[in-house]
Design a protein around this motif. Structure first.
Motif, PDB file in Angstrom:
ATOM      1  N   LYS A 151      43.678  44.892  40.446  1.00  0.00           N
ATOM      2  CA  LYS A 151      42.574  45.513  39.715  1.00  0.00           C
ATOM      3  C   LYS A 151      42.417  44.875  38.337  1.00  0.00           C
ATOM      4  CE  LYS A 151      41.534  49.806  39.781  1.00  0.00           C
ATOM      5  NZ  LYS A 151      41.519  51.289  39.692  1.00  0.00           N
ATOM      6  N   ILE A 152      43.529  44.674  37.658  1.00  0.00           N
ATOM      7  CA  ILE A 152      43.493  44.027  36.342  1.00  0.00           C
ATOM      8  C   ILE A 152      42.943  42.614  36.469  1.00  0.00           C
ATOM      9  CG2 ILE A 152      44.924  43.148  34.465  1.00  0.00           C
ATOM     10  CD1 ILE A 152      46.858  45.502  35.050  1.00  0.00           C
ATOM     11  N   LEU A 153      43.413  41.889  37.493  1.00  0.00           N
ATOM     12  CA  LEU A 153      42.993  40.504  37.679  1.00  0.00           C
ATOM     13  C   LEU A 153      41.491  40.418  37.935  1.00  0.00           C
ATOM     14  CD1 LEU A 153      44.280  37.687  37.780  1.00  0.00           C
ATOM     15  CD2 LEU A 153      44.500  37.958  40.250  1.00  0.00           C
ATOM     16  N   ARG A 154      40.948  41.380  38.669  1.00  0.00           N
ATOM     17  CA  ARG A 154      39.509  41.376  38.953  1.00  0.00           C
ATOM     18  C   ARG A 154      38.681  41.588  37.684  1.00  0.00           C
ATOM     19  NH1 ARG A 154      38.365  42.957  44.454  1.00  0.00           N
ATOM     20  NH2 ARG A 154      38.089  40.961  45.534  1.00  0.00           N
ATOM     21  N   THR A 155      39.215  42.319  36.715  1.00  0.00           N
ATOM     22  CA  THR A 155      38.485  42.461  35.444  1.00  0.00           C
ATOM     23  C   THR A 155      38.447  41.138  34.693  1.00  0.00           C
ATOM     24  OG1 THR A 155      40.422  43.140  34.125  1.00  0.00           O
ATOM     25  CG2 THR A 155      39.214  44.875  35.296  1.00  0.00           C
ATOM     26  N   ARG A 156      39.433  40.309  34.912  1.00  0.00           N
ATOM     27  CA  ARG A 156      39.502  39.008  34.236  1.00  0.00           C
ATOM     28  C   ARG A 156      38.794  37.911  35.013  1.00  0.00           C
ATOM     29  NH1 ARG A 156      46.034  39.344  32.930  1.00  0.00           N
ATOM     30  NH2 ARG A 156      45.936  41.138  31.507  1.00  0.00           N
ATOM     31  N   ILE A 157      38.823  38.035  36.354  1.00  0.00           N
ATOM     32  CA  ILE A 157      38.166  37.046  37.228  1.00  0.00           C
ATOM     33  C   ILE A 157      37.272  37.835  38.196  1.00  0.00           C
ATOM     34  CG2 ILE A 157      38.495  35.066  38.765  1.00  0.00           C
ATOM     35  CD1 ILE A 157      41.400  34.916  37.821  1.00  0.00           C
ATOM     36  N   PRO A 158      36.067  38.213  37.776  1.00  0.00           N
ATOM     37  CA  PRO A 158      35.211  39.068  38.628  1.00  0.00           C
ATOM     38  C   PRO A 158      34.910  38.463  39.988  1.00  0.00           C
ATOM     39  CG  PRO A 158      34.377  38.984  36.372  1.00  0.00           C
ATOM     40  CD  PRO A 158      35.456  37.944  36.464  1.00  0.00           C
ATOM     41  N   GLU A 159      34.859  37.136  40.063  1.00  0.00           N
ATOM     42  CA  GLU A 159      34.518  36.470  41.320  1.00  0.00           C
ATOM     43  C   GLU A 159      35.742  36.226  42.198  1.00  0.00           C
ATOM     44  OE1 GLU A 159      34.654  33.121  38.178  1.00  0.00           O
ATOM     45  OE2 GLU A 159      34.549  35.311  38.301  1.00  0.00           O
ATOM     46  N   LEU A 160      36.862  36.812  41.863  1.00  0.00           N
ATOM     47  CA  LEU A 160      38.099  36.620  42.614  1.00  0.00           C
ATOM     48  C   LEU A 160      37.960  37.072  44.074  1.00  0.00           C
ATOM     49  CD1 LEU A 160      41.239  36.001  42.475  1.00  0.00           C
ATOM     50  CD2 LEU A 160      41.508  38.465  42.062  1.00  0.00           C
ATOM     51  N   THR A 161      38.435  36.242  44.981  1.00  0.00           N
ATOM     52  CA  THR A 161      38.555  36.613  46.393  1.00  0.00           C
ATOM     53  C   THR A 161      40.004  37.008  46.670  1.00  0.00           C
ATOM     54  OG1 THR A 161      36.755  35.187  47.138  1.00  0.00           O
ATOM     55  CG2 THR A 161      38.414  35.780  48.770  1.00  0.00           C
ATOM     56  N   ILE A 162      40.183  38.167  47.296  1.00  0.00           N
ATOM     57  CA  ILE A 162      41.519  38.677  47.620  1.00  0.00           C
ATOM     58  C   ILE A 162      41.680  38.724  49.132  1.00  0.00           C
ATOM     59  CG2 ILE A 162      43.078  40.662  47.508  1.00  0.00           C
ATOM     60  CD1 ILE A 162      41.714  41.407  44.856  1.00  0.00           C
ATOM     61  N   SER A 163      42.705  38.074  49.626  1.00  0.00           N
ATOM     62  CA  SER A 163      43.031  38.169  51.052  1.00  0.00           C
ATOM     63  C   SER A 163      44.487  38.592  51.205  1.00  0.00           C
ATOM     64  CB  SER A 163      42.775  36.840  51.774  1.00  0.00           C
ATOM     65  OG  SER A 163      43.518  35.781  51.210  1.00  0.00           O
ATOM     66  N   PHE A 164      44.715  39.443  52.202  1.00  0.00           N
ATOM     67  CA  PHE A 164      46.073  39.827  52.576  1.00  0.00           C
ATOM     68  C   PHE A 164      46.386  39.207  53.924  1.00  0.00           C
ATOM     69  CE2 PHE A 164      45.423  43.745  49.867  1.00  0.00           C
ATOM     70  CZ  PHE A 164      46.403  43.427  48.946  1.00  0.00           C
ATOM     71  N   THR A 165      47.497  38.494  54.012  1.00  0.00           N
ATOM     72  CA  THR A 165      47.975  37.977  55.288  1.00  0.00           C
ATOM     73  C   THR A 165      49.089  38.894  55.766  1.00  0.00           C
ATOM     74  OG1 THR A 165      47.355  35.697  54.773  1.00  0.00           O
ATOM     75  CG2 THR A 165      49.077  36.020  56.428  1.00  0.00           C
ATOM     76  N   MET A 166      48.922  39.456  56.975  1.00  0.00           N
ATOM     77  CA  MET A 166      49.796  40.538  57.429  1.00  0.00           C
ATOM     78  C   MET A 166      50.309  40.287  58.839  1.00  0.00           C
ATOM     79  SD  MET A 166      47.614  43.685  55.762  1.00  0.00           S
ATOM     80  CE  MET A 166      48.017  44.195  54.072  1.00  0.00           C
ATOM     81  N   MET A 167      51.538  40.719  59.085  1.00  0.00           N
ATOM     82  CA  MET A 167      52.200  40.468  60.358  1.00  0.00           C
ATOM     83  C   MET A 167      51.569  41.287  61.486  1.00  0.00           C
ATOM     84  SD  MET A 167      56.229  40.327  59.259  1.00  0.00           S
ATOM     85  CE  MET A 167      56.184  41.955  58.501  1.00  0.00           C
ATOM     86  N   VAL A 168      51.480  40.679  62.654  1.00  0.00           N
ATOM     87  CA  VAL A 168      50.976  41.346  63.853  1.00  0.00           C
ATOM     88  C   VAL A 168      52.145  41.935  64.627  1.00  0.00           C
ATOM     89  CG1 VAL A 168      49.875  40.970  66.100  1.00  0.00           C
ATOM     90  CG2 VAL A 168      48.890  39.951  64.026  1.00  0.00           C
ATOM     91  N   GLN A 169      52.001  43.189  65.046  1.00  0.00           N
ATOM     92  CA  GLN A 169      53.056  43.844  65.826  1.00  0.00           C
ATOM     93  C   GLN A 169      52.921  43.570  67.317  1.00  0.00           C
ATOM     94  OE1 GLN A 169      54.169  47.825  64.707  1.00  0.00           O
ATOM     95  NE2 GLN A 169      54.398  48.478  66.819  1.00  0.00           N
TER      96      GLN A 169
END
Length: 404
Positions: A151-169
């Motif tokens: 959230k803090i980072l998005r205030t500093r870089i509004p155009e930030l893309t966030i991706s989560f890479t997550m394990m498949v069960q």
């Protein structure tokens, strides 16, 4: 002067139109182990395959704590790595920065506060000139510190893309609960917009005879999970939020992701308009050890050099819709005794981190660096001051905001 507004509240319906942008570029960005690549590796990759994006892995902490480094060992400003990245960017290449992975120590565990982690994220992104952060979660992390840092980072870089890479069960289950679904649900509660949920379609359980079928089935299961987390989003939009990352060649579970499986994945992705494709890893994309054991430097199958990269690159030209509009209607229940006054200035000097909005139940103020930032809960949620998080209206027991 006080103004009575109960008649207005009796008739007024507040409608919000929100445009939700998922990550559209780059669509194809396979992983590269930054600690193993030569200075010319990325430029050679581009010249031989046309790939214009890679995901650099992994930025970790060190034994000294919240100090970003490549692989937990090499300094972040390692000239061999940075010179290679700079040369790649000079010919039009793009870089996604990845943290986490199979090894530690994670920044998300070694950094002691959201402010410290946000600063560390920003430092790492700046050094490779990237605005896309991929967090590969394969071990327990302090979830709230991580999400508040984003959230803090998005205030500093509004155009930030966030991706989560997550394990498949499993291919009929989707991503794991504790290190996957639960984090996405918490992201929504806290108000962190996630652009891409990237399923690690490797090393999971499946009874299917075709590993290509299993990878696609696991991705369809992820889609069903996302429907439960974001029910207000259309099926089409949720597909554009999905990433798929197989491990090319031989996997540790004995399965093999073959060349024909890569072609099958590309065709399915075109049909569904998948938002992101990747694989682990470019360093393995060669046939130097056919029939051998699992290696970080070859796929253990018979193939041409960069054959998977060339196949995945075929998806780079596909158009993914840029925006989707969703409409959410929240009816404010009438209160004949309710009055309002001119809103008072928001005071963030008291040390309180979150402040309830003076009018709307789905909005709140987040105090950061002494200044209020107006935030809004995702669709269908309201701000719950008892837990300082977005929550379902019936759970928050703010009865003036229950949706009808």
């Amino acid at each position: 002067m006080k103004i009575r507004i109960f008649c207005l509240l009796f008739l007024t319906v507040w409608t919000m139109m929100s445009s939700v942008e998922a990550a559209r570029e780059p669509i194809v960005s396979p992983y590269v182990d930054a600690t193993r690549m030569s200075e010319n590796f990325l430029v050679d990759l581009y010249q031989q395959t046309g790939l214009k994006s890679v995901t650099l892995a992994f930025v970790l902490g060190t034994g000294f704590g919240c100090t970003p480094s490549w692989g937990g060992e090499q300094t972040l400003n390692d000239p061999k790595i940075l010179n290679g990245v700079k040369a790649f960017r000079n010919i039009g290449g793009k870089v996604i920065l990845a943290t986490g992975g199979a090894m530690g120590p994670y920044l998300e565990s070694t950094c002691s506060s959201a402010d410290q982690l946000a600063q560390t994220y920003q430092q790492a992104l700046n050094i490779v000139d990237s605005k896309h952060l991929d967090i590969d979660i394969e071990a327990s992390v302090n979830v709230d510190i991580m999400l508040n840092a984003l959230k803090i980072l998005r205030t500093r870089i509004p155009e930030l893309t966030i991706s989560f890479t997550m394990m498949v069960q499993g291919d009929d289950y989707g991503i794991v609960d504790s290190l996957g679904v639960d984090i996405l649900k918490r992201s929504r509660q806290i108000g962190v917009d996630v652009n891409i949920v990237n399923g690690m379609t490797m090393e999971f359980g499946s009874r299917r005879s075709s590993w290509g079928d299993a990878v696609i089935a696991a991705s369809e299961s992820l889609h069903r999970q996302l429907q439960q987390i974001w029910p207000e989003k259309s099926s089409e939009e949720l597909y554009t939020m999905i990433g798929v990352t197989p491990m090319i060649g031989r996997n540790f579970n004995g399965k093999i992701f073959q060349i024909e499986h890569a072609k099958q994945l590309i065709e399915w992705s075109k049909q569904k308009q998948i938002g992101h494709l990747s694989f682990w890893s470019v360093g393995r994309d060669n046939g130097d050890c056919p029939g051998g054991g699992i290696s970080p430097s070859c796929s253990s199958i018979s193939q041409q050099k960069f054959e998977f990269s060339k196949i995945f690159q075929q998806y780079s030209g596909n158009h993914i819709p840029d925006k989707f509009s969703t409409t959410t209607t929240t009816t404010m229940k009438p209160d004949p005794n309710r009055t309002t006054t001119k809103p008072k200035p928001i005071d963030c000097s008291t040390g309180i981190e979150y402040i309830v909005h003076e009018t709307y139940c789905d909005k709140y103020y987040w105090c950061f660096q002494g200044k209020p930032h107006l935030e809004q809960c995702p669709n269908h949620l309201v701000w719950d001051p008892k837990i300082n998080s977005c929550n379902y209206a019936e759970n928050a027991k703010r009865t003036d905001c229950i949706q009808e």
